[in-house]
Design a protein around this motif. Structure first.
Motif, PDB file in Angstrom:
ATOM      1  N   UNK A  20     -52.145  -9.093 -23.952  1.00 21.45           N
ATOM      2  CA  UNK A  20     -52.658  -8.057 -24.841  1.00 21.45           C
ATOM      3  C   UNK A  20     -53.881  -7.347 -24.267  1.00 21.45           C
ATOM      4  N   UNK A  21     -54.349  -7.771 -23.114  1.00 20.60           N
ATOM      5  CA  UNK A  21     -55.503  -7.134 -22.492  1.00 20.60           C
ATOM      6  C   UNK A  21     -56.824  -7.761 -22.870  1.00 20.60           C
ATOM      7  N   UNK A  50     -46.714  -5.891 -15.380  1.00 19.22           N
ATOM      8  CA  UNK A  50     -47.473  -6.167 -16.596  1.00 19.22           C
ATOM      9  C   UNK A  50     -46.716  -5.641 -17.809  1.00 19.22           C
ATOM     10  N   UNK A  51     -46.600  -6.510 -18.830  1.00 18.99           N
ATOM     11  CA  UNK A  51     -45.986  -6.139 -20.106  1.00 18.99           C
ATOM     12  C   UNK A  51     -47.066  -6.234 -21.172  1.00 18.99           C
ATOM     13  N   UNK A  52     -47.280  -5.130 -21.867  1.00 21.07           N
ATOM     14  CA  UNK A  52     -48.229  -5.082 -22.971  1.00 21.07           C
ATOM     15  C   UNK A  52     -47.533  -5.602 -24.224  1.00 21.07           C
ATOM     16  N   UNK A  65     -53.864  -1.980 -17.310  1.00 26.22           N
ATOM     17  CA  UNK A  65     -53.602  -1.015 -16.240  1.00 26.22           C
ATOM     18  C   UNK A  65     -54.243  -1.460 -14.941  1.00 26.22           C
ATOM     19  N   UNK A  66     -55.432  -2.053 -15.011  1.00 24.96           N
ATOM     20  CA  UNK A  66     -56.121  -2.516 -13.808  1.00 24.96           C
ATOM     21  C   UNK A  66     -55.299  -3.596 -13.103  1.00 24.96           C
ATOM     22  N   UNK A  67     -54.704  -4.500 -13.869  1.00 28.74           N
ATOM     23  CA  UNK A  67     -53.891  -5.563 -13.274  1.00 28.74           C
ATOM     24  C   UNK A  67     -52.649  -4.974 -12.619  1.00 28.74           C
ATOM     25  N   UNK A  76     -47.579  -0.072 -16.834  1.00 34.71           N
ATOM     26  CA  UNK A  76     -47.669  -1.120 -17.857  1.00 34.71           C
ATOM     27  C   UNK A  76     -46.485  -0.892 -18.783  1.00 34.71           C
ATOM     28  N   UNK A  77     -45.621  -1.876 -18.876  1.00 36.27           N
ATOM     29  CA  UNK A  77     -44.432  -1.796 -19.724  1.00 36.27           C
ATOM     30  C   UNK A  77     -44.827  -2.156 -21.151  1.00 36.27           C
TER      31      UNK A  77
END
Length: 187
Positions: A20-21, A50-52, A65-67, A76-77
């Protein structure tokens, strides 16, 4: 993931992070986590997808996004609805598969002879491989099935032509193989 890639150099290893960030409250912060993704990419090419997930709207989108950016994937999916999660994993699978394959080691005692390499695709549910024809380069593929070398003089990869790439990526049970020692089937 990097250790697995080292142990299996002919495989394509990726990492999928679903989150979730909100990093840092119980462990490493976002900078450290994104640096891990960069390190894996730099070390042996392991990309981080990365999946949000559901509660991502509570945290800055820049975290995820940074990852993705440092992990070499950029996107980011979004799977904030759990019913979307499987679809996003399928999108990642298609993106990660790519259509370029490292040339496996030639049988011992033999050198690589570019004119004696063949590439086969076995559709899922079948045990009959299809030999794809060799093209000179991407332009030579046209809209036909086939493959070509990344460098005809000193090849290190086999790149599948777009028509064959789409077929292989859409077949989640597809198998590919490289054979040495017989004249390449030309397009």
């Amino acid at each position: 993931a990097t250790a697995y890639q080292d142990a299996h150099p002919t495989h394509k290893v990726i990492l999928v992070l679903a989150g979730d960030g909100g990093f840092g409250s119980c462990g490493p912060d976002i900078d450290e986590i994104s640096d891990w993704a960069a390190s894996a990419l730099d070390y042996n090419g392991v990309r981080t997808y990365v999946v949000s997930v559901q509660s991502a709207s509570h945290y800055p989108p820049e975290n995820l996004q940074m990852i993705a950016t440092k992990g070499g994937t950029e996107i980011v999916y979004d799977a904030t609805d759990i019913s979307d999660f499987q679809a996003k994993i399928e999108e990642i699978r298609a993106a990660a598969l790519g259509c370029d394959f490292e040339i496996p080691p030639v049988p011992s005692g033999k050198g690589l002879i570019p004119g004696e390499v063949n590439f086969t695709y076995t559709p899922g549910g079948s045990d009959v491989p299809i030999t794809l024809p060799r093209a000179d380069d991407l332009a030579d593929c046209g809209d036909q099935p086939g493959w070509y070398f990344d460098n005809n003089a000193d090849p290190t990869k086999i790149i599948v032509c777009p028509a064959s790439c789409a077929t292989i990526q859409n077949d989640t049970e597809a198998e590919v193989a490289v054979a040495f020692g017989c004249a390449s089937v030309a397009n």
